[in-house]
Design an enzyme around this catalytic site. Sequence first.
Site, mmCIF file in Angstrom:
data_model
loop_
_atom_site.group_PDB
_atom_site.id
_atom_site.type_symbol
_atom_site.label_atom_id
_atom_site.label_comp_id
_atom_site.label_asym_id
_atom_site.label_seq_id
_atom_site.Cartn_x
_atom_site.Cartn_y
_atom_site.Cartn_z
ATOM 1 N N GLY A 304 30.432 86.797 -2.456
ATOM 2 C CA GLY A 304 29.542 87.143 -1.362
ATOM 3 C C GLY A 304 28.320 87.925 -1.821
ATOM 4 O O GLY A 304 27.774 87.709 -2.905
ATOM 5 N N SER A 305 27.915 88.889 -1.006
ATOM 6 C CA SER A 305 26.623 89.560 -1.186
ATOM 7 C C SER A 305 26.504 90.412 -2.439
ATOM 8 O O SER A 305 25.402 90.845 -2.784
ATOM 9 C CB SER A 305 26.316 90.425 0.040
ATOM 10 O OG SER A 305 26.120 89.615 1.178
ATOM 11 N N VAL A 306 27.600 90.679 -3.122
ATOM 12 C CA VAL A 306 27.496 91.386 -4.400
ATOM 13 C C VAL A 306 26.591 90.601 -5.348
ATOM 14 O O VAL A 306 25.878 91.180 -6.182
ATOM 15 C CB VAL A 306 28.894 91.595 -5.019
ATOM 16 C CG1 VAL A 306 28.793 92.234 -6.394
ATOM 17 C CG2 VAL A 306 29.763 92.458 -4.116
#
Length: 588
Positions: A304-306
């Site tokens: 995801g957004s990592v």
Amino acid sequence: MWKRRALGWLFICITGLALLLVRLMEIQLMETETFSKHNVNLLEESVKQRTQELVIDNGRGNFLDRNGEMLTHKKVSVLVLFPFLKKIDWDANKVSDITGIPESVLKNAVKGAKKPFAYGDPQPLELTASQMERVNQLNIPGVFAIEKKFERSQVPAEQLIGLTGENPKEVKKRYPTKELSEKTLLGVSGLEESFDEFLLPEGKSKLVYHVDGSGGPLFGINVKYVDPANPFYPVNVRTTIDKSIQQRAEELVDKYQIKKGGLVLLNIEDNSVLAMVSRPVINKKDPYSGAGITNKMLKQQIMGSVFKTVVAAAAIDHNLVNPARQFDCSKKINGKPELKYNYGMLDFTNSFARSCNRTFGELAKELLKKDPHLLEEYADKLSLTNTVGWQGDVYHTSNFKQLPDEDKGRVFVSDEARKDANMAAMSGIGQNEVRATPLAVANMMATIARGGKKEMVRAVSKIEYKNGTTMVDFPVQSLQGDSISPYTTMRLQKLLREVVTSPNGTGRWFKDLPYEVAGKSGTAETGKYVAGKQLHNKWFAGYFPYKDPKYALVAVNLDVYDSEGGVNLLFADMVKLLYENDHDERRK
């Protein structure tokens, strides 16, 4: 007629005797260690019939934490009693006075014993040094105070350390030139497997006495101490784990009900693993029946957004993010209105702090136009797509890997996805085909904290001989390949800190922690559904203290509903734990 019959019987008898003789020769000379389909070692079984023994140490090498504490086993000073005591008159009263065990209890324990035992096993009574000395000064045959090695019921970092087991076929396959008992314990997972050749036993340490058919002493009541008498073996594998921190980390993971996931904690200075927790736990009764045997921290996960950290680095280097540029965060990545996360117009810094998908989808598409391989190039610069565990040449083993089960990460699987703008946009927010291990993500944070310097992650610092001298050293080593520039690293550091300090940042929960934190959150859609609801991977990855980085930490909760959390609380409590631990050390 009768002569032919006699000759026939004589031939049958001679043939039978010959076959019997051949079979006896096979058993006595050729199959002494592998008799029957069960591979029975006849020599060992013969010795067992004539002796009774208590194994003090199985001879396999030990795993230590970074401070020298045993991880998988513990040594306990115990009272050992031999069953032949029931046949002699021994001074149980004096033993009772020293140990505090009632005389009647001691005698009853011996009465029911068929083999030597440590009193109280599996939870043996632990003796003091003074008690040990006084017991042994009694010189009672069959009564000893010794230090015995016991396996821990709960092993810290059990998936990282791994399991052992008996497998006669594997012994021969793995070590065809070594003379090993078929009951030799072999490493079957984790560090037990990767370091197996170093950990092999030279022999067991044990107390032995010879018995007759009734179990009585055969050569008097002298007990012999048998030991390989090698000053160098068994070896100790000194891991980089801190046992105290590891145990407390496991308690926190369970407190916040992380049923699938865990955490990775790295010491930034030497890029080593301080703690690694993987859930679910190993089912000790049947280790391979569930997912517990797998170390989730070494397996690729949807992040995801990592991953926006990677996109940010590429966008900074390719001048896509000037301060005046605004991104429309009222829209989803596909251009439709964003109802749940409508942030309006945001600049790049606030887009990162609030984790605006639209911004990073747009940036990923622009990077794709410049070069379809840019996202992969920057993921490699931040060490997400290759393995990061320590590897190198050790003795005769070239390219020895401490963590051979570690997965590689990836950004794209197919060339079609690499060239597709919509696929690139989804990849820009860490979805689609993007994967990385929690270990690699922790290493990315450590790399940024160090100013862009990429290093291998160590789980073991050295192997020591029994006498404490070093057998093999595993020095800090750089990871090959290009890295991000100092300027880009500085920009990333500020962005990661903004995630925490911004009033609307996704890491604002960590603003008031005793250590200043920098990091990135992530909520990834997994494509899996339960009861009609999609499951997600929840992440927070970061480092601290911000101005003088010591630790990189990743906490992850896998395959949970969007409403489920635990990761932020786990991360926050780990920061508090480490702050308190560091200040306790300073006070000492």
